[in-house]
Design a protein around this motif. Sequence first.
Motif, mmCIF file in Angstrom:
data_model
loop_
_atom_site.group_PDB
_atom_site.id
_atom_site.type_symbol
_atom_site.label_atom_id
_atom_site.label_comp_id
_atom_site.label_asym_id
_atom_site.label_seq_id
_atom_site.Cartn_x
_atom_site.Cartn_y
_atom_site.Cartn_z
ATOM 1 N N GLU A 1 -26.068 33.845 2.926
ATOM 2 C CA GLU A 1 -25.983 32.411 2.642
ATOM 3 C C GLU A 1 -25.395 32.151 1.261
ATOM 4 O OE1 GLU A 1 -28.966 28.628 2.254
ATOM 5 O OE2 GLU A 1 -29.362 30.071 3.864
ATOM 6 N N ARG A 2 -25.812 32.905 0.262
ATOM 7 C CA ARG A 2 -25.260 32.731 -1.088
ATOM 8 C C ARG A 2 -23.765 33.048 -1.110
ATOM 9 N NH1 ARG A 2 -29.890 35.454 -2.233
ATOM 10 N NH2 ARG A 2 -28.814 37.365 -2.839
ATOM 11 N N ASP A 3 -23.357 34.163 -0.457
ATOM 12 C CA ASP A 3 -21.957 34.589 -0.488
ATOM 13 C C ASP A 3 -21.034 33.693 0.332
ATOM 14 O OD1 ASP A 3 -22.753 36.687 -2.074
ATOM 15 O OD2 ASP A 3 -22.633 38.195 -0.493
ATOM 16 N N ARG A 4 -21.543 33.091 1.385
ATOM 17 C CA ARG A 4 -20.717 32.265 2.275
ATOM 18 C C ARG A 4 -20.753 30.786 1.919
ATOM 19 N NH1 ARG A 4 -22.928 35.049 7.798
ATOM 20 N NH2 ARG A 4 -21.714 36.991 7.654
ATOM 21 N N GLU A 5 -21.835 30.320 1.299
ATOM 22 C CA GLU A 5 -21.985 28.883 1.068
ATOM 23 C C GLU A 5 -22.209 28.510 -0.399
ATOM 24 O OE1 GLU A 5 -24.973 27.375 3.779
ATOM 25 O OE2 GLU A 5 -24.243 28.695 5.356
ATOM 26 N N THR A 6 -23.281 29.000 -0.987
ATOM 27 C CA THR A 6 -23.668 28.573 -2.333
ATOM 28 C C THR A 6 -22.633 28.959 -3.381
ATOM 29 O OG1 THR A 6 -25.987 28.836 -1.701
ATOM 30 C CG2 THR A 6 -25.504 28.663 -4.065
ATOM 31 N N LYS A 7 -22.287 30.237 -3.448
ATOM 32 C CA LYS A 7 -21.389 30.699 -4.505
ATOM 33 C C LYS A 7 -19.973 30.138 -4.364
ATOM 34 C CE LYS A 7 -23.627 35.014 -5.862
ATOM 35 N NZ LYS A 7 -23.375 36.463 -5.930
ATOM 36 N N PRO A 8 -19.368 30.151 -3.164
ATOM 37 C CA PRO A 8 -18.017 29.563 -3.075
ATOM 38 C C PRO A 8 -17.973 28.097 -3.526
ATOM 39 C CG PRO A 8 -18.502 30.808 -1.096
ATOM 40 C CD PRO A 8 -19.771 30.759 -1.903
ATOM 41 N N PHE A 9 -18.990 27.340 -3.173
ATOM 42 C CA PHE A 9 -19.056 25.943 -3.601
ATOM 43 C C PHE A 9 -19.066 25.859 -5.127
ATOM 44 C CE2 PHE A 9 -21.643 22.337 -4.994
ATOM 45 C CZ PHE A 9 -20.941 21.273 -4.426
ATOM 46 N N LYS A 10 -19.888 26.674 -5.754
ATOM 47 C CA LYS A 10 -20.004 26.651 -7.218
ATOM 48 C C LYS A 10 -18.729 27.169 -7.893
ATOM 49 C CE LYS A 10 -24.952 26.537 -7.647
ATOM 50 N NZ LYS A 10 -24.904 25.199 -8.238
#
Length: 190
Positions: free
Chosen positions: A121-130
């Motif tokens: 979830e972090r690699d696919r959603e949270t981090k790319p957004f940030k």
Amino acid sequence: MTATPPEWLCPPRASGWEADDLDHIPNLPRHTELIDGALIFRVRPQRLWHARVIRRLAAALEDRAPAGRTVEAQMTVRLSTKSRPEPDVVAARVAYEPDRTCFLPEEVDLVVEVVSDESQERDRETKPFKYARAGIRYFWRVEEEHGLPVVHTYELDDTTRTYVATGIHRERVKAAVPYDLDIDLARLLR
């Protein structure tokens, strides 16, 4: 007898940890990230597949990097006061500085996340957004497909400040950005 909890268990302020705190917290576990003021720890040991892809992809990117650039594995990027994630690979427009502990978004050409079970979830959603909000131009996400790496490439859309998909690469990554690249993906695992 009461054990004293580690210092990193309790943030020094109600709003949480800050990016610069990562450089000063004693006994902080390796590969700790800061996202929205919260410390994120690697829960499980890293799989050899994940480690090898990171190491060899960083080496392949470094081999093609122009002068005055650096490519590092698992170095944090200070996106804001409250977020300092640790991409698996960072390509930056700075020369090697041995005492550096993080990069700034304006120095970074490319961030790469190699997806693992615990960080999907972090690699696919949270981090790319940030990363996009911070203005990092190129983002790659590496997924495992039938034991082989598949690279999903993205470029920042300046109007929406979001990433736009530019390709899915199963055998080779041939790209002109962030610099001229031709990477045989199967060789990352040999």
